[in-house]
Design a protein around this motif. Structure first.
Motif, short mmCIF file in Angstrom:
data_model
loop_
_atom_site.label_atom_id
_atom_site.label_comp_id
_atom_site.label_asym_id
_atom_site.label_seq_id
_atom_site.Cartn_x
_atom_site.Cartn_y
_atom_site.Cartn_z
N ALA A 474 0.80 -1.23 0.08
CA ALA A 474 -0.09 0.07 -0.06
C ALA A 474 1.01 1.30 -0.05
N PHE A 475 2.24 1.22 0.17
CA PHE A 475 2.94 2.40 0.35
C PHE A 475 4.18 2.31 -0.72
N GLU A 476 3.96 1.76 -1.80
CA GLU A 476 4.93 1.65 -2.90
C GLU A 476 5.59 2.88 -3.05
N SER A 477 4.83 4.18 -2.94
CA SER A 477 5.50 5.52 -3.48
C SER A 477 6.61 5.72 -2.40
N PHE A 478 6.61 5.20 -1.10
CA PHE A 478 7.78 5.44 -0.28
C PHE A 478 8.90 4.88 -0.56
N ALA A 479 8.88 3.78 -1.61
CA ALA A 479 10.00 3.15 -1.96
C ALA A 479 10.50 3.80 -3.47
N ALA A 480 9.89 4.82 -3.91
CA ALA A 480 10.10 5.22 -5.36
C ALA A 480 11.30 5.98 -5.21
N PHE A 481 11.85 6.40 -6.51
CA PHE A 481 12.95 7.33 -6.85
C PHE A 481 12.62 8.63 -5.88
N PRO A 482 13.60 9.40 -5.57
CA PRO A 482 13.00 10.65 -5.03
C PRO A 482 12.86 12.04 -6.21
N PRO A 483 12.00 12.71 -5.80
CA PRO A 483 11.55 13.51 -6.93
C PRO A 483 12.72 14.27 -7.14
N ASP A 484 12.52 15.31 -8.48
CA ASP A 484 13.76 16.33 -8.48
C ASP A 484 14.07 17.12 -7.38
N TRP A 485 12.64 17.60 -6.68
CA TRP A 485 13.05 18.80 -5.79
C TRP A 485 13.84 18.12 -4.44
N ALA A 486 14.07 16.93 -4.50
CA ALA A 486 14.63 16.51 -3.14
C ALA A 486 16.18 16.90 -3.18
N GLY A 487 16.79 17.06 -4.28
CA GLY A 487 17.92 17.51 -4.39
C GLY A 487 18.24 18.89 -3.91
N GLY A 488 16.96 19.73 -3.75
CA GLY A 488 16.98 20.99 -3.24
C GLY A 488 16.85 21.32 -1.74
N ILE A 489 16.57 20.16 -0.97
CA ILE A 489 16.24 20.18 0.42
C ILE A 489 17.66 20.53 1.16
N ALA A 490 17.64 21.59 1.89
CA ALA A 490 18.89 22.19 2.58
C ALA A 490 18.73 21.99 4.14
N ILE A 491 19.51 21.21 4.45
CA ILE A 491 19.31 20.92 6.25
C ILE A 491 20.57 21.29 6.83
N SER A 492 20.28 22.08 7.67
CA SER A 492 21.56 22.75 8.56
C SER A 492 21.46 22.38 9.98
N CYS A 493 22.59 22.61 10.80
CA CYS A 493 22.53 22.34 12.12
C CYS A 493 21.57 22.81 12.87
N SER A 494 20.70 24.07 12.45
CA SER A 494 19.70 24.74 13.01
C SER A 494 18.54 23.91 13.21
N SER A 495 18.23 23.63 14.42
CA SER A 495 17.08 22.60 14.59
C SER A 495 16.14 22.87 15.95
#
Ligand code: AMP
Ligand code: MG
Length: 495
Positions: A474-495
Motif C-alpha cells: 500500500a506504500f509503494e510510493s515511499f520506495a520510489a525514486f526521489p522527486p527532482d525537488w529532493a536535491g534542493g532540500i537544505a538541512i543545517s545544524c539549526s534545529s
C-alpha cells in the motif's frame, strides 16, 4: 528556569523509576524541571517504544501523558535534570556544552527517558532550549527507522507539538521529542571531566558506565592488560566501529559527528541534519553548515576513529599507560573493516565474507558512483533479481545509463550466486537490503503535512519504517525514486 518539581505531586504513569544517573551527584548535572509548553498536541507516537518501557500504549492517547511529556506536568518518581558535558565540534575543542534543551526524566525498565526541546537549562548557552516541529519529526522517524534496520540507536516514544513560535532561520513552531536509550552519556561527558582535571569525577563516571553497561571490562583479563578503563575504551571502540559500518552499509550520513554527539554505548544519537543517500555519492555532505565537508559520507569511519582518540585522551588519567590506550584503539582498524565487509557480503547474499566478495563489492560500488545510481533501489532490485534469477530480468541493468560495466559484473556475480542454494541468498538479501529508508523528501512531505496539523504521513511512515524489509504494497510510493525537488532540500545544524 523552574527548580525541580516535587515528585510526590506528579502524575502516576504506572512505571517504576530508578534514576541511577541522578545518584552520581550534582557535579554531573543540574536538577531542574521542564518548561511548560502551551496547548500541546500529539504529532507522532510509537506503540513499540511504549511497550519497551512497560508503558500501557493506551496511555499514549491520554491528555495527562500529553501534558506530562510536553513538560506541563511532573511524572511521579522521576528526578528531572540536565547533564553537563563538553566536546570537540568540527574538530575544534568547544569547551562546555551540556544538555541545552534535553531534560532527563529518569530511568525506567533500564531505559533513560529524555524530553528534547523541553526548555532552557544552565547549559543552553545562546540557545532557546527549544526544538522545532521539523527536526523533531525527523528525529522521531529516523530513530525508529534505524531501529527497524537493526542499527543501534536511541529510540523515540513520541513527538508532541505546540503552536508556540520558535525563531530559527524563519519562524517555526515548538515540539518535544520523548527519546529513550539505556544511557545518553557521550564521549563529551568524559572529555568534560578530563579537561577540568576532575579525575575523581572522571573515575566515578567511568565506573558507573562499566558497572552498568560493560561489566566484562572488570572481569575479563584477556582485555588490554586487565586495565578496566582500557578495556572500556576497547569495548566502545568495537561498538562504534560496528555502528559506523552499519551506517555505511545502508548509506546513512549522520551529519554532525562531534564528540558530544557520540554515544558511549555505540548508539546513533542526536539526529540533526542526517540523510540517507539517494544516489550513491561517497563525497555527499548532508549538513548544509558543514562547509569543509568534515562529515562527508565517506569520511565517517575516519571521523569515528578521531572521536575515539578524543575519548582515549579523556580516559588517559584512568588508563595511565599510553600503550594500553593505543592498543585498545587499534581494534578499530580490524573491527570496522570486518564489520563492513561482513555486512556488504550479506547485502550480496553471502552469509560469510570472503576476499572474492570484497572485490565484488568494490567493483559494484564503483559502478554505482559512475552511474549515479540510487543506492537503496539498487540493492533491493538486486535482491529481487537474485530471487528470480531470470535471464530476461533487466531491472538491475536498467538502473545504469551505460550497461557496459554492470553486465559483466552481473554475469560474474551470478556465477558466485549459483554456488549457493537458490532462495537462501535472496532471503538473506531481502532481510539485509531495505525496501524503505527515511529519504529526505519523505521526511519533508511528512513535515509539510504536519505543519497543517495533518499527521497521517508521520503515522504511515512510522508504520512502514518500523519494518523496512517488508513489502508494504500500500506504500509503494515511499520506495520510489526521489522527486527532482529532493536535491534542493537544505538541512543545517539549526534545529
Ligand atoms: P547539537 O549539535 O544539536 O548536538 O547541539 C550542540 C549543543 O548545543 C548541545 O549542547 C545542545 O544541547 C545545544 N543546543 C542545540 N540547540 C539548542 C537550543 N535550541 N537551545 C539550547 N541549546 C541548544
Ligand atoms: Mg548534540
Amino acid at each position: 528556569m523552574n527548580t525541580a518539581l516535587n515528585s510526590q505531586e506528579g502524575l502516576h504513569v504506572g512505571l517504576a523509576w530508578n534514576n541511577s544517573f541522578a545518584h552520581l551527584g550534582t557535579d554531573f548535572y543540574a536538577p531542574l524541571a521542564p518548561q511548560p509548553l502551551p496547548a500541546p498536541y500529539w504529532v507522532g507516537r510509537s506503540t513499540t517504544v511504549a511497550q519497551t518501557l512497560g508503558l500501557d500504549p493506551a496511555a499514549l492517547g491520554s491528555q495527562e501523558l500529553l501534558e506530562a511529556l510536553s513538560g506541563n506536568r511532573p511524572i511521579s518518581g522521576t528526578q528531572t535534570l540536565a547533564s553537563v558535558y563538553s566536546g570537540h565540534q568540527f574538530g575544534v575543542w568547544a569547551g562546555q556544552l551540556g544538555d541545552g534543551r534535553a531534560i532527563l526524566l529518569g530511568e525506567t525498565s533500564g531505559q533513560e527517558v529524555q524530553l528534547k526541546g523541553a526548555g532552557l537549562t544552565p547549559f543552553s548557552r545562546m540557545g532557546d532550549g527549544r526544538a522545532v516541529l521539523r527536526s523533531s519529526i525527523r528525529e522521531f522517524l529516523c530513530s525508529e527507522a534505524m531501529h527497524g534496520l537493526g542499527i543501534p540507536t536511541s529510540r523515540a516514544l513520541c513527538v508532541t507539538g505546540s503552536d508556540a513560535p520558535v525563531r530559527r532561520e524563519e519562524m517555526e513552531t515548538a515540539a518535544v521529542v520523548t527519546r529513550v536509550a539505556p544511557s545518553f552519556i557521550r564521549f563529551g561527558h568524559f572529555e568534560h571531566f578530563c579537561h577540568h582535571d576532575q579525575h575523581g569525577q572522571l573515575k566515578i563516571l567511568a565506573d558507573y558506565v562499566i558497572d552498568r553497561f560493560y561489566p566484562q571490562c572488570r572481569t575479563d583479563n584477556s582485555l588490554v592488560g586487565g586495565n578496566p578503563y582500557a578495556a572500556l575504551l576497547q569495548a566502545v571502540t568495537e561498538r562504534t566501529a560496528t555502528m559506523v559500518a552499519l551506517w555505511q552499509s545502508v548509506g546513512f550520513c549522520h551529519g554532525v559527528m562531534n564528540t558530544d554527539n557520540m554515544s558511549i554505548l555505540g548508539l546513533t544519537i542526536d539526529y540533526g541534519p542526517f540523510q540517507f543517500l539517494d544516489v550513491y555519492d561517497p563525497g555527499h555532505i548532508c549538513n548544509h553548515s558543514d562547509t569543509q565537508g568534515r562529515y562527508a559520507f565517506y569520511k565517517q569511519p575516519n571521523v569515528a576513529y578521531w572521536n575515539l582518540l578524543c575519548l582515549g585522551q579523556a580516559l588517559m588519567p584512568l588508563i595511565e599507560k599510553q600503550e594500553l590506550a593505543m592498543a585498545a584503539l587499534e581494534h578499530f582498524k580490524t573491527a570496522f573493516p570486518q564489520a563492513l565487509a561482513q555486512r556488504m557480503a550479506m547485502k550480496l547474499g553471502f552469509a560469510q565474507s570472503h576476499d572474492k566478495h570484497q572485490r565484488l563489492t568494490e567493483d559494484v560500488l564503483r559502478l554505482l558512483v559512475e552511474g549515479r545510481v540510487d543506492y537503496t533501489i539498487f540493492w533491493r532490485r538486486l535482491s529481487l533479481w537474485a530471487r528470480e534469477r531470470r535471464t530476461d530480468d533487466s531491472s538491475v541493468r536498467d538502473l545504469f545509463m551505460d550497461a557496459s560495466g554492470i553486465d559483466p559484473w552481473l554475469l560474474h556475480y551470478s556465477e558466485l550466486l549459483a554456488q549457493q542454494p537458490q532462495g537462501l541468498a535472496a532471503d538473506l538479501m531481502l532481510k539485509t537490503n531495505p525496501k524503505f529508508v527515511l529519504r529526505n523528501h519523505l521526511g519533508e512531505l511528512a513535515i509539510q503535512a504536519a505543519k497543517t496539523k495533518d499527521f497521517t504521513l508521520v503515522h504511515q511512515l512510522l508504520q512502514v519504517l518500523e519494518r523496512p524489509f517488508d513489502e508494504h504494497p500500500a506504500f509503494e510510493s515511499f520506495a520510489a525514486f526521489p522527486p527532482d525537488w529532493a536535491g534542493g532540500i537544505a538541512i543545517s545544524c539549526s534545529s
